[in-house]
Each structure stands twice: as C-alpha cells, then as structure tokens.
Scaffold this motif. Structure first.
Motif, PDB file in Angstrom:
ATOM      1  N   PRO A  33       0.188  -1.508  -0.170  1.00 19.70           N
ATOM      2  CA  PRO A  33      -0.109   0.251  -0.142  1.00 19.70           C
ATOM      3  C   PRO A  33       0.625   0.972   0.048  1.00 19.70           C
ATOM      4  O   PRO A  33       2.073   1.401   0.547  1.00 19.70           O
ATOM      5  CB  PRO A  33      -0.562  -0.305   1.398  1.00 19.70           C
ATOM      6  N   TYR A  34       0.514   1.483  -0.500  1.00 22.19           N
ATOM      7  CA  TYR A  34       1.180   3.492  -0.506  1.00 22.19           C
ATOM      8  C   TYR A  34       0.721   4.564   0.580  1.00 22.19           C
ATOM      9  O   TYR A  34      -0.751   4.995   0.874  1.00 22.19           O
ATOM     10  CB  TYR A  34       0.572   4.374  -2.232  1.00 22.19           C
ATOM     11  N   CYS A  35       2.110   4.255   1.776  1.00 16.01           N
ATOM     12  CA  CYS A  35       0.924   5.703   2.449  1.00 16.01           C
ATOM     13  C   CYS A  35       1.724   6.975   2.442  1.00 16.01           C
ATOM     14  O   CYS A  35       2.835   6.632   2.397  1.00 16.01           O
ATOM     15  CB  CYS A  35       1.127   4.567   4.208  1.00 16.01           C
ATOM     16  N   PHE A  36       1.114   7.359   3.550  1.00 13.24           N
ATOM     17  CA  PHE A  36       2.104   8.941   3.789  1.00 13.24           C
ATOM     18  C   PHE A  36       1.376   9.871   4.843  1.00 13.24           C
ATOM     19  O   PHE A  36       0.222   9.359   5.479  1.00 13.24           O
ATOM     20  CB  PHE A  36       1.901   9.711   2.638  1.00 13.24           C
ATOM     21  N   ILE A  37       1.582  10.846   5.485  1.00 10.85           N
ATOM     22  CA  ILE A  37       1.435  11.037   6.502  1.00 10.85           C
ATOM     23  C   ILE A  37       1.145  12.189   6.181  1.00 10.85           C
ATOM     24  O   ILE A  37       2.193  13.629   5.375  1.00 10.85           O
ATOM     25  CB  ILE A  37       2.665  11.464   8.262  1.00 10.85           C
ATOM     26  N   LYS A  38      -0.003  12.934   6.461  1.00 10.98           N
ATOM     27  CA  LYS A  38      -0.892  14.023   5.795  1.00 10.98           C
ATOM     28  C   LYS A  38      -0.852  14.992   7.414  1.00 10.98           C
ATOM     29  O   LYS A  38      -1.308  14.574   8.030  1.00 10.98           O
ATOM     30  CB  LYS A  38      -2.413  13.807   5.630  1.00 10.98           C
ATOM     31  N   LYS A  39      -0.170  15.939   7.238  1.00 14.40           N
ATOM     32  CA  LYS A  39      -0.635  17.494   8.521  1.00 14.40           C
ATOM     33  C   LYS A  39      -2.067  18.115   7.967  1.00 14.40           C
ATOM     34  O   LYS A  39      -1.865  18.996   7.144  1.00 14.40           O
ATOM     35  CB  LYS A  39       0.932  17.911   8.432  1.00 14.40           C
ATOM     36  N   ILE A  40      -2.751  18.102   9.470  1.00 20.68           N
ATOM     37  CA  ILE A  40      -3.480  19.292   9.904  1.00 20.68           C
ATOM     38  C   ILE A  40      -3.715  20.243  10.624  1.00 20.68           C
ATOM     39  O   ILE A  40      -3.095  20.053  11.229  1.00 20.68           O
ATOM     40  CB  ILE A  40      -5.149  18.303   9.578  1.00 20.68           C
ATOM     41  N   LYS A  41      -3.507  21.492   9.717  1.00 23.39           N
ATOM     42  CA  LYS A  41      -3.197  22.645  11.208  1.00 23.39           C
ATOM     43  C   LYS A  41      -4.327  23.081  11.442  1.00 23.39           C
ATOM     44  O   LYS A  41      -5.710  23.492  10.060  1.00 23.39           O
ATOM     45  CB  LYS A  41      -2.977  23.750   9.922  1.00 23.39           C
ATOM     46  N   THR A  42      -5.289  23.138  12.371  1.00 29.54           N
ATOM     47  CA  THR A  42      -6.169  23.592  12.580  1.00 29.54           C
ATOM     48  C   THR A  42      -5.729  24.305  14.545  1.00 29.54           C
ATOM     49  O   THR A  42      -4.214  25.018  14.599  1.00 29.54           O
ATOM     50  CB  THR A  42      -7.183  22.453  13.734  1.00 29.54           C
ATOM     51  N   TYR A  43      -6.641  25.586  14.527  1.00 32.52           N
ATOM     52  CA  TYR A  43      -6.419  26.746  15.615  1.00 32.52           C
ATOM     53  C   TYR A  43      -7.233  26.224  16.640  1.00 32.52           C
ATOM     54  O   TYR A  43      -8.499  25.771  16.614  1.00 32.52           O
ATOM     55  CB  TYR A  43      -6.116  27.497  15.400  1.00 32.52           C
ATOM     56  N   ASP A  44      -7.019  26.205  18.207  1.00 28.80           N
ATOM     57  CA  ASP A  44      -7.905  25.770  19.280  1.00 28.80           C
ATOM     58  C   ASP A  44      -8.493  26.891  19.666  1.00 28.80           C
ATOM     59  O   ASP A  44      -8.446  28.005  19.172  1.00 28.80           O
ATOM     60  CB  ASP A  44      -6.920  24.737  20.297  1.00 28.80           C
ATOM     61  N   TYR A  45      -8.867  26.553  20.783  1.00 29.83           N
ATOM     62  CA  TYR A  45     -10.255  27.624  21.220  1.00 29.83           C
ATOM     63  C   TYR A  45      -9.193  29.049  21.653  1.00 29.83           C
ATOM     64  O   TYR A  45      -9.834  30.192  21.563  1.00 29.83           O
ATOM     65  CB  TYR A  45     -10.572  27.275  22.392  1.00 29.83           C
ATOM     66  N   TYR A  46      -7.971  29.084  21.925  1.00 31.59           N
ATOM     67  CA  TYR A  46      -7.322  30.347  22.463  1.00 31.59           C
ATOM     68  C   TYR A  46      -6.218  31.023  21.694  1.00 31.59           C
ATOM     69  O   TYR A  46      -5.927  31.933  21.274  1.00 31.59           O
ATOM     70  CB  TYR A  46      -6.783  29.486  23.569  1.00 31.59           C
ATOM     71  N   GLY A  47      -6.526  30.067  20.381  1.00 32.31           N
ATOM     72  CA  GLY A  47      -6.118  30.714  19.697  1.00 32.31           C
ATOM     73  C   GLY A  47      -4.803  29.953  18.603  1.00 32.31           C
ATOM     74  O   GLY A  47      -3.503  30.485  17.848  1.00 32.31           O
ATOM     75  N   ASN A  48      -4.624  29.270  19.999  1.00 30.67           N
ATOM     76  CA  ASN A  48      -2.852  28.079  19.311  1.00 30.67           C
ATOM     77  C   ASN A  48      -3.098  26.779  18.051  1.00 30.67           C
ATOM     78  O   ASN A  48      -3.745  26.349  18.218  1.00 30.67           O
ATOM     79  CB  ASN A  48      -2.688  27.640  20.955  1.00 30.67           C
ATOM     80  N   LEU A  49      -1.841  27.053  17.601  1.00 31.56           N
ATOM     81  CA  LEU A  49      -1.934  26.476  16.732  1.00 31.56           C
ATOM     82  C   LEU A  49      -1.865  24.912  16.577  1.00 31.56           C
ATOM     83  O   LEU A  49      -0.987  23.894  17.461  1.00 31.56           O
ATOM     84  CB  LEU A  49      -0.496  26.790  15.900  1.00 31.56           C
ATOM     85  N   VAL A  50      -2.441  23.584  16.061  1.00 29.75           N
ATOM     86  CA  VAL A  50      -2.451  22.380  17.093  1.00 29.75           C
ATOM     87  C   VAL A  50      -2.163  21.970  15.370  1.00 29.75           C
ATOM     88  O   VAL A  50      -3.033  22.069  14.399  1.00 29.75           O
ATOM     89  CB  VAL A  50      -4.185  22.342  17.023  1.00 29.75           C
TER      90      VAL A  50
END
Length: 58
Positions: A33-50
């Motif tokens: 299988p072809y696998c890769f790591i996907k990064k998803i950037k979101t911000y929490d309630y306080y505005g910190n990058l997650v």
C-alpha cells in the motif's frame, strides 16, 4: 419459450453481480500500500496552532 429466456437472463445477471465484488477485493502477496503522513493545521479555542498527523494509505 419467453419464460425460459427471461429466467436465463435473470440467472446471468445474478451470477455476474456476485462475481464482480469478489474480483474487486483481490490482493496478492506482493501488494504494497502507498502510505503517507498528512498534516492538518487547526487552531484551538485560545488561538494556538494545533497540528494533527494522520497516516493515509491507498
């Protein structure tokens, strides 16, 4: 005569409908299988990058 042709057509459609899904899920021993790591950037309630890292395989 018409009933025989109709029943033969129904039997052929039923046989093909069972044969198609069985071929779709075939994997051989060499399957990689072809696998890769996907990064998803979101911000929490306080505005910190997650950043979430999700493994996606095809």
């Amino acid at each position: 005569m018409r009933k025989i042709v109709l029943s033969a057509a129904i039997a052929a459609v039923a046989a093909l409908s069972f044969a198609a899904p069985s071929q779709a899920g075939y994997y051989s021993y060499d399957y990689q299988p072809y696998c890769f790591i996907k990064k998803i950037k979101t911000y929490d309630y306080y505005g910190n990058l997650v950043i979430k890292k999700i493994k996606v395989c095809k």
